[in-house]
Design a protein around this motif. Structure first.
Motif, PDB file in Angstrom:
ATOM      1  N   THR A 197       0.837  -1.198   0.000  1.00 26.90           N
ATOM      2  CA  THR A 197       0.000   0.000   0.000  1.00 26.90           C
ATOM      3  C   THR A 197       0.872   1.248   0.000  1.00 26.90           C
ATOM      4  O   THR A 197       2.001   1.237   0.482  1.00 26.90           O
ATOM      5  CB  THR A 197      -0.931   0.062   1.228  1.00 26.90           C
ATOM      6  N   SER A 200       0.286   7.262  -3.099  1.00 33.46           N
ATOM      7  CA  SER A 200       0.371   7.882  -4.422  1.00 33.46           C
ATOM      8  C   SER A 200       0.598   6.812  -5.476  1.00 33.46           C
ATOM      9  O   SER A 200       1.180   5.753  -5.199  1.00 33.46           O
ATOM     10  CB  SER A 200       1.516   8.897  -4.472  1.00 33.46           C
ATOM     11  N   GLU A 201       0.157   7.105  -6.687  1.00 37.14           N
ATOM     12  CA  GLU A 201       0.309   6.141  -7.775  1.00 37.14           C
ATOM     13  C   GLU A 201       1.785   5.941  -8.129  1.00 37.14           C
ATOM     14  O   GLU A 201       2.194   4.844  -8.523  1.00 37.14           O
ATOM     15  CB  GLU A 201      -0.486   6.606  -8.997  1.00 37.14           C
ATOM     16  N   ASN A 217      -4.011   1.728  -3.015  1.00 34.80           N
ATOM     17  CA  ASN A 217      -3.849   3.090  -2.524  1.00 34.80           C
ATOM     18  C   ASN A 217      -4.619   3.235  -1.211  1.00 34.80           C
ATOM     19  O   ASN A 217      -5.847   3.169  -1.192  1.00 34.80           O
ATOM     20  CB  ASN A 217      -4.357   4.093  -3.556  1.00 34.80           C
ATOM     21  N   TRP A 223      -9.989   1.003   1.473  1.00 32.65           N
ATOM     22  CA  TRP A 223      -8.824   0.321   0.915  1.00 32.65           C
ATOM     23  C   TRP A 223      -8.699  -1.113   1.421  1.00 32.65           C
ATOM     24  O   TRP A 223      -8.226  -2.000   0.693  1.00 32.65           O
ATOM     25  CB  TRP A 223      -7.547   1.106   1.227  1.00 32.65           C
TER      26      TRP A 223
END
Length: 342
Positions: A197, A200-201, A217, A223
């Motif tokens: 996790t 940000s991408e 994310n 999540w």
């Protein structure tokens, strides 16, 4: 010598470059000329007073050090001036039952370099001889400084505490941190399927480049449901966590029945809440984890020399820019380690 000294508690501005007396090695101690020192979240916690609040100031931070032996004290036989070394940041008495049983990180007098005694934000550093190992020849000084505390911590979490097995689903929280960068690699080394996790991408992409099989994310409200979906509803068999209160409820919900969680920090806060039923009815095991025994460093170094593990350096700055290094770490702008070149 020049050193970055923490003069008081507070923000990065309390770190000041100044001249301090050269340290002198005593019996069984070595003095290093520091080449590189890596930053850790521990440095931020000490600076703010969250960790070691009674620490006498001024103080010099810095747990992760690589350098060259400059001189040795009486009785040193294992290293010589000119040796390139890396420092194991865990300090213990070496005489008690825990130390002599290979559990030195449970020593009643256990200390961490840069937290409890002067660390490596300096040109020179004195440490016990037992705390230095040969620097892996395939690593630069900056890379060598980037692995001790985080890889030692991650090794104990993944291998000693969680006892990860081939085929298990391992959730690694906050993939961009030093501990998690190490944990992803160590879990893969032991045959696990890793779900990482991050917020940000870009960090999620880098986690995949590092070996993570799946990414999530954790800024998404649900999540933990994504983790459940990736494991066909089961949840993670083992979890590496140091994110703290903000994500704790999600961590519990993302863990499988009978799963294990290892906690080595609390970056977002120390006081989390949860229904006890999640623990006893679902039979979840929670391990606290701090550092690892000195002996584990030898295994880690061998894997680094073989290229099966690798430290990730996200940013290198000169020693004089320690304040900026703290800001980068605090604002989570770096994937991997921030390293100060001395």
């Amino acid at each position: 010598m020049r050193a970055v000294v923490m003069e008081s508690r507070g923000g990065p501005e309390v770190l000041k470059i100044t001249e301090v007396p050269d340290p002198v090695p005593g019996p069984k101690e070595v003095r290093l000329r520091v080449k590189a020192v890596a930053l850790n979240h521990l440095d931020l916690w000490v600076r703010k007073g969250v960790a070691s609040p009674r620490l006498v100031l001024p103080h010099i931070l810095g747990a992760d050090v690589a350098g060259v032996v400059e001189s040795v004290g009486p009785g040193v036989t294992g290293v010589s001036p000119g040796d390139e070394v890396v420092v194991n940041p865990g300090l213990s008495c070496g005489r008690c039952e825990r130390c002599l049983s290979g559990q030195d990180n449970l020593c009643p007098r256990y200390e961490i370099l840069g937290e409890h005694r002067f660390g490596g934000y300096a040109e020179l550093l004195v440490v016990p001889e037992v705390n230095v190992l040969p620097k892996p020849k395939n690593l630069s000084f900056e890379e060598a400084a980037a692995f001790p505390l985080t890889f030692l911590t991650a090794w104990q979490m993944v291998v000693d505490k969680l006892q990860v097995k081939p085929g298990e689903d391992v959730l690694v929280m906050a993939a961009g941190s030093g501990v998690s960068v190490a944990a992803i690699q160590i879990a893969k080394l032991h045959g696990a399927r890793v779900i990482a996790t991050a917020g940000s991408e870009e960090k999620l992409r880098k986690a995949k480049d590092l070996g993570a099989d799946e990414t999530v994310n954790y800024t998404h409200p649900d999540w933990h449901k994504e983790v459940r979906a990736l494991t066909k509803g089961k949840g993670a068999d083992a979890v590496v966590d140091h994110t703290g209160a903000l994500y704790w409820e999600g961590v519990i919900k993302a863990t499988a029945n009978g799963g294990r969680i290892a906690i080595a920090g609390a970056s977002s806060g120390y006081e989390g809440t949860m229904p006890f039923a999640h623990i006893f009815f679902r039979q979840i095991t929670i391990y606290g984890s701090t550092m690892g025994s000195k002996g584990r460093m030898f295994q880690i170094v061998r894997f680094l020399e073989e290229g099966r593990l690798r430290p990730i350096v996200g940013q290198v700055l000169p020693l004089e820019e320690a304040q900026e290094g703290h800001r980068l770490l605090e604002e989570r702008r770096v994937f991997g380690k921030v390293v100060l070149r001395v």
